[in-house]
Design a protein around this motif. Sequence first.
Motif, mmCIF file in Angstrom:
data_model
loop_
_atom_site.group_PDB
_atom_site.id
_atom_site.type_symbol
_atom_site.label_atom_id
_atom_site.label_comp_id
_atom_site.label_asym_id
_atom_site.label_seq_id
_atom_site.Cartn_x
_atom_site.Cartn_y
_atom_site.Cartn_z
ATOM 1 N N SER A 70 8.681 11.206 26.889
ATOM 2 C CA SER A 70 9.254 10.846 28.085
ATOM 3 C C SER A 70 8.092 10.372 28.989
ATOM 4 O O SER A 70 7.040 10.779 28.921
ATOM 5 C CB SER A 70 9.972 12.122 28.633
ATOM 6 O OG SER A 70 10.076 11.879 30.137
ATOM 7 N N ASP A 71 8.363 9.624 30.154
ATOM 8 C CA ASP A 71 7.458 9.422 31.173
ATOM 9 C C ASP A 71 7.451 10.117 32.308
ATOM 10 O O ASP A 71 6.611 10.133 33.325
ATOM 11 C CB ASP A 71 8.100 7.809 31.601
ATOM 12 C CG ASP A 71 9.326 7.859 32.186
ATOM 13 O OD1 ASP A 71 9.917 8.934 32.583
ATOM 14 O OD2 ASP A 71 9.985 6.887 32.788
ATOM 15 N N GLY A 72 8.209 11.369 31.943
ATOM 16 C CA GLY A 72 7.861 12.385 33.084
ATOM 17 C C GLY A 72 8.748 12.309 34.225
ATOM 18 O O GLY A 72 8.475 13.163 35.447
ATOM 19 N N GLN A 73 9.429 11.140 34.451
ATOM 20 C CA GLN A 73 10.318 11.138 35.796
ATOM 21 C C GLN A 73 11.798 11.013 35.500
ATOM 22 O O GLN A 73 12.286 10.211 34.508
ATOM 23 C CB GLN A 73 9.718 9.803 36.704
ATOM 24 C CG GLN A 73 8.486 10.078 37.032
ATOM 25 C CD GLN A 73 8.112 8.783 37.893
ATOM 26 O OE1 GLN A 73 8.755 7.641 37.918
ATOM 27 N NE2 GLN A 73 6.669 8.852 38.445
ATOM 28 N N ALA A 74 12.477 11.294 36.246
ATOM 29 C CA ALA A 74 14.094 11.229 36.169
ATOM 30 C C ALA A 74 14.652 9.463 36.195
ATOM 31 O O ALA A 74 13.923 8.866 36.906
ATOM 32 C CB ALA A 74 14.772 11.977 37.110
ATOM 33 N N SER A 75 15.604 9.427 35.496
ATOM 34 C CA SER A 75 16.111 7.948 35.696
ATOM 35 C C SER A 75 16.654 7.597 36.943
ATOM 36 O O SER A 75 17.146 8.304 37.843
ATOM 37 C CB SER A 75 17.252 7.764 34.743
ATOM 38 O OG SER A 75 16.879 8.359 33.467
ATOM 39 N N GLY A 76 16.222 6.260 37.339
ATOM 40 C CA GLY A 76 16.572 5.782 38.686
ATOM 41 C C GLY A 76 18.172 5.661 38.933
ATOM 42 O O GLY A 76 18.376 5.984 40.239
ATOM 43 N N LEU A 96 20.138 7.876 38.045
ATOM 44 C CA LEU A 96 20.709 9.089 38.085
ATOM 45 C C LEU A 96 20.306 9.646 39.544
ATOM 46 O O LEU A 96 21.168 10.296 40.352
ATOM 47 C CB LEU A 96 20.269 9.907 37.151
ATOM 48 C CG LEU A 96 20.819 11.440 37.310
ATOM 49 C CD1 LEU A 96 22.372 11.575 36.699
ATOM 50 C CD2 LEU A 96 20.005 12.342 36.302
ATOM 51 N N MET A 97 19.282 9.409 39.819
ATOM 52 C CA MET A 97 18.598 9.503 41.375
ATOM 53 C C MET A 97 19.689 8.799 42.288
ATOM 54 O O MET A 97 20.062 9.476 43.516
ATOM 55 C CB MET A 97 17.178 9.356 41.551
ATOM 56 C CG MET A 97 16.188 9.987 40.627
ATOM 57 S SD MET A 97 16.550 11.904 40.900
ATOM 58 C CE MET A 97 16.242 11.982 42.476
ATOM 59 N N ASP A 98 20.006 7.662 42.099
ATOM 60 C CA ASP A 98 20.916 6.956 42.757
ATOM 61 C C ASP A 98 22.158 7.731 43.082
ATOM 62 O O ASP A 98 22.890 7.788 43.993
ATOM 63 C CB ASP A 98 21.086 5.590 42.618
ATOM 64 C CG ASP A 98 19.810 4.692 42.678
ATOM 65 O OD1 ASP A 98 19.100 4.955 43.527
ATOM 66 O OD2 ASP A 98 19.648 3.603 42.080
ATOM 67 N N LEU A 99 22.869 8.145 42.033
ATOM 68 C CA LEU A 99 24.073 8.666 41.816
ATOM 69 C C LEU A 99 23.997 9.937 42.665
ATOM 70 O O LEU A 99 24.866 10.589 43.477
ATOM 71 C CB LEU A 99 24.214 8.814 40.355
ATOM 72 C CG LEU A 99 25.535 9.941 40.018
ATOM 73 C CD1 LEU A 99 26.835 9.346 40.778
ATOM 74 C CD2 LEU A 99 25.836 10.328 38.562
ATOM 75 N N ILE A 100 23.001 10.886 42.491
ATOM 76 C CA ILE A 100 22.663 12.064 43.295
ATOM 77 C C ILE A 100 22.801 11.926 44.728
ATOM 78 O O ILE A 100 23.302 12.682 45.465
ATOM 79 C CB ILE A 100 21.352 12.989 42.875
ATOM 80 C CG1 ILE A 100 21.766 13.281 41.044
ATOM 81 C CG2 ILE A 100 21.408 14.010 43.743
ATOM 82 C CD1 ILE A 100 20.558 14.032 40.671
ATOM 83 N N GLN A 144 26.374 25.295 39.114
ATOM 84 C CA GLN A 144 25.503 25.096 37.929
ATOM 85 C C GLN A 144 26.265 24.988 36.637
ATOM 86 O O GLN A 144 25.727 24.583 35.650
ATOM 87 C CB GLN A 144 24.328 25.647 38.162
ATOM 88 C CG GLN A 144 23.550 25.734 39.262
ATOM 89 C CD GLN A 144 22.234 26.847 39.508
ATOM 90 O OE1 GLN A 144 21.427 26.784 38.488
ATOM 91 N NE2 GLN A 144 22.144 27.129 40.491
ATOM 92 N N LEU A 145 27.211 26.007 36.683
ATOM 93 C CA LEU A 145 28.088 26.152 35.459
ATOM 94 C C LEU A 145 28.728 24.826 34.919
ATOM 95 O O LEU A 145 28.957 24.903 33.672
ATOM 96 C CB LEU A 145 28.809 27.293 35.555
ATOM 97 C CG LEU A 145 28.375 28.844 35.756
ATOM 98 C CD1 LEU A 145 29.598 29.772 35.799
ATOM 99 C CD2 LEU A 145 27.486 29.167 34.738
ATOM 100 N N GLN A 148 17.676 17.452 36.964
ATOM 101 C CA GLN A 148 17.874 16.816 38.443
ATOM 102 C C GLN A 148 19.591 17.261 38.858
ATOM 103 O O GLN A 148 19.753 17.557 39.886
ATOM 104 C CB GLN A 148 17.846 15.317 38.708
ATOM 105 C CG GLN A 148 16.244 15.160 38.158
ATOM 106 C CD GLN A 148 15.663 15.522 39.467
ATOM 107 O OE1 GLN A 148 16.085 15.338 40.614
ATOM 108 N NE2 GLN A 148 14.288 16.196 39.114
ATOM 109 N N CYS A 149 20.310 17.070 37.678
ATOM 110 C CA CYS A 149 21.539 17.280 38.033
ATOM 111 C C CYS A 149 21.834 18.786 38.534
ATOM 112 O O CYS A 149 22.556 19.166 39.513
ATOM 113 C CB CYS A 149 22.586 17.016 36.763
ATOM 114 S SG CYS A 149 22.753 15.175 36.415
ATOM 115 N N GLU A 150 21.180 19.685 37.731
ATOM 116 C CA GLU A 150 21.036 21.007 38.170
ATOM 117 C C GLU A 150 20.663 21.358 39.337
ATOM 118 O O GLU A 150 21.134 22.248 40.207
ATOM 119 C CB GLU A 150 20.595 22.041 36.765
ATOM 120 C CG GLU A 150 21.132 22.016 35.414
ATOM 121 C CD GLU A 150 20.247 22.480 34.464
ATOM 122 O OE1 GLU A 150 20.852 22.731 33.373
ATOM 123 O OE2 GLU A 150 19.199 22.351 34.452
#
Length: 794
Positions: free
Chosen positions: A615-621, A623-627, A705-706, A686-688
């Motif tokens: 992994s590159d150590g960062q969340a996918s772009g 997904l961050m836009d979605l959040i 979170q469940l 990130q979702c959690e």
Amino acid sequence: MITSNMADNESVECITEHERILQEIESTDTACVGPTLRSVYDDQPNAHKRFMEKLEVRIRNHDREIEKMCNFHHQGFVDAITELLKVRADAEKLMVRQETQSNRSLLVTAQTEEVIRCRIQQRNMTTTVERLQLCIPGMRCDGRYLCSRYYAALKTMEQLEKVYIPRVSRYRFCQIMAENLPKLREDIKDISMSDLKDFLESIRKHSDKIGETAMKQVRDQNSNLEADNKSRYALRLTKKQAKHQHRTKIESYYTDYKGKHIRELPTQDLVDFSPVYRCLHIYTVLGDRETFENYYRKQRKKQARLVLQPQSNMQETVEGYRRYFNQIVGFFLVEDHVLHSTQGLLTRAFTDELWNMALSKITAVLRTHSSYCSDPDLVLQLKNLIVIFADTLQGYGYPVNRLFDLLFEIRDQYNETLLKKWALVFREIFELDNYSPIPVETEEEYKSVVSRFPFHDAEIEKQDFPKKLPMSQSVPQIYVQVKEFIYASLKFSESLHRSWTEIDDMLRKSTNLLLTRTLSGCLQHLTKKPHIGLTELVQIIINTTHLEQACKYLEDFITNITNVSPETVHTTRLYGLSTFKDARHAAEGEIYTKLNQKIDEFIQLADYDWGMPESDGQASGYLMDLINFLRSTFQVFTHLPGKVAQTACMSACKHLSTSLMQMVLDSELKQISMGAVQQFNLDVIQCELFASSEPVPGFQGDTLQLAFIDLRQLLDLFMVWDWSTYLADYGQPTSKYLRVNPSTALALLEKMKDTSKKNNIFSQFRKNDRDKQKLIETVVKQLRSLVNGMSQHS
């Protein structure tokens, strides 16, 4: 030749002799006629036959001369007779005087002879006057016939036949008159029947005007009652006063109207019924009344069928209905007038039969033609015409209950046209709405809004201007339009002679239809439109909440109109609560659907490298836009009721979790590297974190979170590679990986093992990696056994 001349001479001499004898008979005294007539028989053979022919010709000539002289000197003769009657009195005086003189003197014998002659003259004059007086009725009959006094002429004919002609039957003109009497009777029948036919044609033309005038009179009378209703609304009388005054007005109105029993036509100058009466009397006198009655009834039935036949385009304008009603009213008013002004020509049974036939035809025509009316204003005008039509004929004794029953059918149709009209109104309001809270800059604007819609909020009222009201501009507009619908529905219920309780029930039922069917349908159609986004859906839910709260004010509005207490047992309640609840649920469902669709759109942007080494150590772009989208969206949800926002948030998280799970389990995905799993794990983290940040208040603990618990346990199992614990604790309630299904773990593990030498991701592994590969194969076998066991158990 000589013989012929001699015969001619003899004939001429015979004719000359006959002329001489006739002149002698005419000029001599009747006592000397015998010898003269004897000379006729003493003459040539067959001479008496020629003499009789000559005598008959002379008699006819004298008859004609006498008839001419009588006709010429009739009036003078009557005057002379009148003078003779006066002379008779003088003659009597003269006779008395002469008798006195003869008693006084025996020397006046010559005067005595004169007196005798006067007596003879007086007797002759008296006889002549008596005979002429016997002949005067016959002359009077001709005069009355020529002056169109047919009934009087018929009565005179009857007197002639029974009284006068037998007295003077020896006169030739009386025999001629007796022979002509039957022909005169037939002529009078024919003339009276012709007058009747002209009357029937005339009454067919004037029926329209008669009906128009009669209906106008009733309309003017009804307008007084309507004026009282309007003034009652304007003055806002108390319930008790309003009920008392309205009931009193209705009772007095029907007492006056129904008590009149009007039998006179409203336009007497248009109709002359004398031909009917005259013809009826003539046929009665002649003993043929039944023929006349049958003819009149048959013709009126034919005219009734013509009157009841509507025009093809009658439903297009109110004038077509008005002409139709005018003709029918005019026809039956004429029948009512004839029924009550004649005895036996019409019967109540006949008019009832005719009216029942007309009712069947009228109801069928109105039911058919009104069904084509799509304009509520036209249907309302038709209703008003039917009410006036029914009231007019009811005033003349015709039963009209079927017409009022028909009005209830038309009322349902009227409500349907209103619902269609208001459906367009509601849709236009929704189309023009900006679905934003109403901005209020000044106190006047605030009062303008609350005057149209009953909005009360203590917190907002305390705020300084400018401020915003929570609902959008469509809410007060919808509320106003619902009230307009109630007014429109009330217009049809008026003048139906129903109690206010029934009218109240009608208004509430029609309003319920507007709310539950029309407005609810428009709202649900609105939520399905593609251009309606989440922000608009949130505003729609807020709007329906305020409209639901306003339903109690609509009930009060109807109560103020009808003065019927809402606590009445049979009072229908408005279904606003269920209506707007259903619409709100539909909007909520659309929110959940559109949120999930939006999540799917972001998911489709995912571009994982499933074969990455690490992994590159960062969340996918993506997904961050979605959040970020979800955070901004749930901030808008703060105006929604708490449960709606919480449900939407929970639904979004579950859908996101399910979508991510389906992504890694996709059958088209054949291989997954551990680096891809690690990258995927960063996205789930990130979702959690988003779920734990409480995007919507009100969740207890880690409830939100469940939604990702299945993903978390699955990823933890692969990240830690804790298969021994999983297999050992499988099926235990306290298992650390309780939410990991063996089939799910097997599917993901299958994607990570070496299934092909060409694509063996573990070919570069050292001895530890080869051991791990063997471990994977061992775990796969055990997982397959668990899956098989589950399938056999199920």
